[in-house]
Write a protein that holds these residues in place. Structure first.
Motif, PDB file in Angstrom:
ATOM      1  N   LEU A   1     -28.147  -6.550 -17.028  1.00 17.14           N
ATOM      2  CA  LEU A   1     -27.007  -7.450 -17.038  1.00 17.14           C
ATOM      3  C   LEU A   1     -26.457  -7.504 -15.694  1.00 17.14           C
ATOM      4  N   ALA A   2     -26.237  -6.139 -15.104  1.00 19.16           N
ATOM      5  CA  ALA A   2     -25.480  -5.809 -13.681  1.00 19.16           C
ATOM      6  C   ALA A   2     -26.352  -6.629 -12.684  1.00 19.16           C
ATOM      7  N   ARG A   3     -27.553  -6.618 -12.705  1.00 18.16           N
ATOM      8  CA  ARG A   3     -28.218  -7.267 -11.842  1.00 18.16           C
ATOM      9  C   ARG A   3     -27.994  -8.862 -11.772  1.00 18.16           C
ATOM     10  N   GLN A   4     -27.816  -9.221 -13.214  1.00 16.70           N
ATOM     11  CA  GLN A   4     -27.628 -10.892 -13.426  1.00 16.70           C
ATOM     12  C   GLN A   4     -26.278 -11.073 -12.785  1.00 16.70           C
ATOM     13  N   ARG A   5     -25.291 -10.224 -12.921  1.00 16.28           N
ATOM     14  CA  ARG A   5     -23.744 -10.485 -12.498  1.00 16.28           C
ATOM     15  C   ARG A   5     -23.819 -10.480 -10.982  1.00 16.28           C
ATOM     16  N   ALA A   6     -24.666  -9.422 -10.502  1.00 18.70           N
ATOM     17  CA  ALA A   6     -24.440  -9.310  -9.023  1.00 18.70           C
ATOM     18  C   ALA A   6     -25.081 -10.528  -8.549  1.00 18.70           C
ATOM     19  N   LYS A   7     -26.513 -11.090  -8.969  1.00 18.85           N
ATOM     20  CA  LYS A   7     -26.896 -12.186  -8.590  1.00 18.85           C
ATOM     21  C   LYS A   7     -25.941 -13.663  -8.443  1.00 18.85           C
TER      22      LYS A   7
ATOM     23  N   GLU B   1     -26.610  -7.258  -1.802  1.00 15.09           N
ATOM     24  CA  GLU B   1     -27.743  -7.328  -2.013  1.00 15.09           C
ATOM     25  C   GLU B   1     -28.567  -6.215  -1.800  1.00 15.09           C
ATOM     26  N   GLU B   2     -28.303  -5.714  -0.488  1.00 17.71           N
ATOM     27  CA  GLU B   2     -29.263  -4.712   0.077  1.00 17.71           C
ATOM     28  C   GLU B   2     -28.860  -3.425  -0.682  1.00 17.71           C
ATOM     29  N   GLY B   3     -27.793  -3.001  -1.153  1.00 20.29           N
ATOM     30  CA  GLY B   3     -27.470  -1.790  -1.699  1.00 20.29           C
ATOM     31  C   GLY B   3     -27.159  -1.439  -3.346  1.00 20.29           C
ATOM     32  N   LEU B   4     -27.716  -2.711  -3.821  1.00 21.95           N
ATOM     33  CA  LEU B   4     -27.345  -2.910  -5.111  1.00 21.95           C
ATOM     34  C   LEU B   4     -28.057  -1.761  -6.158  1.00 21.95           C
ATOM     35  N   GLU B   5     -29.424  -1.735  -5.895  1.00 21.90           N
ATOM     36  CA  GLU B   5     -30.320  -1.043  -6.663  1.00 21.90           C
ATOM     37  C   GLU B   5     -29.943   0.486  -6.533  1.00 21.90           C
ATOM     38  N   ASP B   6     -29.634   1.219  -5.453  1.00 22.53           N
ATOM     39  CA  ASP B   6     -29.215   2.392  -5.340  1.00 22.53           C
ATOM     40  C   ASP B   6     -27.693   2.633  -6.192  1.00 22.53           C
ATOM     41  N   SER B   7     -27.013   1.444  -6.142  1.00 19.86           N
ATOM     42  CA  SER B   7     -25.809   2.040  -7.006  1.00 19.86           C
ATOM     43  C   SER B   7     -25.685   1.983  -8.468  1.00 19.86           C
TER      44      SER B   7
END
Length: 394
Positions: free
Chosen positions: A286-292, A310-316
Motif C-alpha cells: 500500500l505504501a508503494r501504491q501511495r507513492a506511485k 522513486e529512486e529512494g523509495l524501496e530503501d525507505s
C-alpha cells in the motif's frame, strides 16, 4: 518533646538562612558542612569531641576551601585529619559531564583562548573562576573513563543499529574546522538502548565508516539485522561491506527533507502531508501504491522531487520487513536526532572546542550518562519483539 526541639532548631536554621543575602546558597553551605562532619566521623570512627578506643584517626583543625557550584561560590571549612588527607565526597563525585566541561575550560586556557570568552563560559556554568588544583581534582580519571567506555567489550546481540553524525566547530592545528563525531546506538536483547560507539572523523568517507564498523566488530558486535541511517554514500557502502546480510533502512525523515527541498515553499505543507501518508500505510504494498499515486499527481509540477522519491523509495520501506518491531522507532533516526539536539544544547556554551580531544571527551561523557539512564528506564523496543526477531533471524 525531642521532636519539638528538632522542629524549633530547623525553624531557627531556616530563619537564619533567610536573613542571608542568598538563602539557598546559605542552606547548601550548611548542608555541606553537616555532610563533611558526618563523613569525617565515619572515617575517624568517633564523633567530634567524643573519646573512643575504636577510633582510627584524629581530627586536626580545619582548612578553608572554595567550592564553585551552579548556585554560586561558597567557602567551606573542611576538616583536617592527622594521618591522611580528606576531600569531601560531594567534590569528588560530581557528574562526569560537568567535570568534562571544566576540563574544556582548562584546555582552553592552555590553547590561548581569550580571557573574555573564558569568563563567559565559566559564568554560563555558574562558576566564578577556577583554580588549577580544582580542575585537576575534578577531572582526575575522566580520560580513563571515556577510553574504557569507548573500547568496552560488546556482549550479546544488538539486532538494530542506528547511526548518525554530530558536528561541532573544533580548533585543529591553529584553524577552526567542522568536525564530525559519529554516534552509533544499538538496542540489546532486553530492548534497552545503548551507545555503542563515539568516534571522531574528519570526513564521512567509506573508509572512515568502515574503520568504525571494524572496531565495533573487534569489540564483539555481531552483524545486526537492521541498520538505520541517512543516505550518505560512504556510510551506505560501509554498511553493505561490513554487515553482509543486514538490511538497511533509509531514514524516512532525512528522505522527506531531501524530497521537500525541491518543492516550492507555498506547496510544502500540502505535499508533506501527502508524503507522510506513504510511511503510515499498514503494508509495504500500500505504501508503494501511495507513492506511485503521489508521483503521478506531481511528476510534471515537481519532477525532481518525484524522481528522488522513486529512486529512494524501496530503501525507505525496509522497516516493513520487520513487522514485529515498532515501525515508528526503526523507520528513522529520530532517536539519535533528539539525542544530538540535546547534546548540542549542552555543548553550545563552549562554542569552539580548543582541540579534538576536548570535543570527544565532552560528547562521550554526556553519552555515558544517557546510556546509564537508558539502562534503568523503560525498554525502547519490546523485549518480546526483540526475541521474536532473533528467533526469525536464526
Amino acid at each position: 518533646m525531642a521532636q519539638g526541639k528538632n522542629t524549633t532548631g530547623l525553624t531557627d536554621l531556616l530563619l537564619k538562612c533567610m536573613a542571608e543575602p542568598d538563602p539557598m546558597l546559605s542552606m547548601l553551605e550548611w548542608l555541606c558542612a553537616q555532610l563533611m562532619e558526618a563523613e569525617v566521623s565515619g572515617i575517624v570512627g568517633a564523633e567530634k569531641n567524643v573519646h573512643s578506643l575504636s577510633r582510627s584517626d584524629y581530627r586536626c583543625g580545619y582548612r578553608p576551601r572554595r567550592l564553585d557550584t551552579r548556585m554560586g561560590t561558597m567557602y567551606l571549612m573542611v576538616p583536617k585529619l592527622r594521618s591522611r588527607g580528606y576531600i569531601p565526597f560531594f567534590v569528588t563525585e560530581r557528574k562526569r559531564s560537568e567535570a568534562a566541561l571544566i576540563q574544556v575550560i582548562q584546555e582552553a586556557f592552555v590553547q590561548g583562548v581569550s580571557t573574555r570568552k573564558m569568563e563567559k563560559l565559566a559564568c554560563s556554568l555558574g562558576i566564578e573562576n577556577l583554580s588549577r588544583s580544582q580542575v585537576s581534582e575534578m577531572t582526575k580519571g575522566l580520560n580513563e573513563q571515556v577510553r574504557d567506555f569507548r573500547s568496552r567489550p560488546l556482549t550479546g546481540r544488538y539486532p538494530v543499529l542506528w547511526t548518525d553524525a554530530l558536528y561541532e566547530k573544533v580548533r585543529v592545528d591553529g584553524r577552526v574546522v567542522s568536525m564530525a563525531v559519529l554516534v552509533a546506538c544499538g538496542v540489546n536483547e532486553q530492548g534497552q538502548r545503548e551507545v555503542l560507539a563515539v568516534e571522531p572523523m574528519m570526513d564521512e568517507s567509506k573508509e572512515s565508516y568502515a574503520q568504525l564498523f571494524q572496531s565495533l566488530q573487534e569489540r564483539g558486535l555481531i552483524t545486526p539485522s537492521l541498520v538505520v541511517s541517512d543516505a550518505n554514500k560512504g556510510l551506505i557502502a560501509a554498511i553493505r561491506e561490513s554487515f553482509p546480510g543486514a538490511s538497511w533502512q533509509r531514514c524516512k525523515v532525512h528522505f522527506m527533507r531531501n524530497i521537500l527541498a525541491h518543492v516550492p515553499q507555498k506547496e510544502k505543507d500540502s505535499f508533506a502531508a501527502q508524503l507522510k501518508e506513504i510511511w503510515l500505510a499498514p503494508s509495504a504494498e500500500l505504501a508503494r501504491q501511495r507513492a506511485k499515486q503521489l508521483s503521478e499527481r506531481y511528476e510534471k509540477r515537481f519532477p525532481k522531487a518525484t524522481e528522488i522519491l522513486e529512486e529512494g523509495l524501496e530503501d525507505s520501506l525496509a522497516f516493513y520487513a520487520f513487522p514485529e518491531l515498532d515501525a515508528r522507532k526503526i523507520a528513522s533516526t529520530n532517536m539519535l536526532e533528539r539525542l544530538n539536539k540535546e547534546i548540542r544544547r549542552r555543548t553550545s556554551v563552549v562554542g569552539i572546542f580548543p582541540n579534538p580531544d576536548s570535543y570527544l571527551r565532552l560528547v562521550t561523557t554526556y553519552l555515558m550518562e544517557y546510556t546509564e539512564d537508558w539502562s534503568v528506564s523503560r525498554a525502547y523496543l519490546s523485549p518480546k519483539s526483540i526475541q521474536t526477531l532473533l528467533r526469525n533471524a536464526a
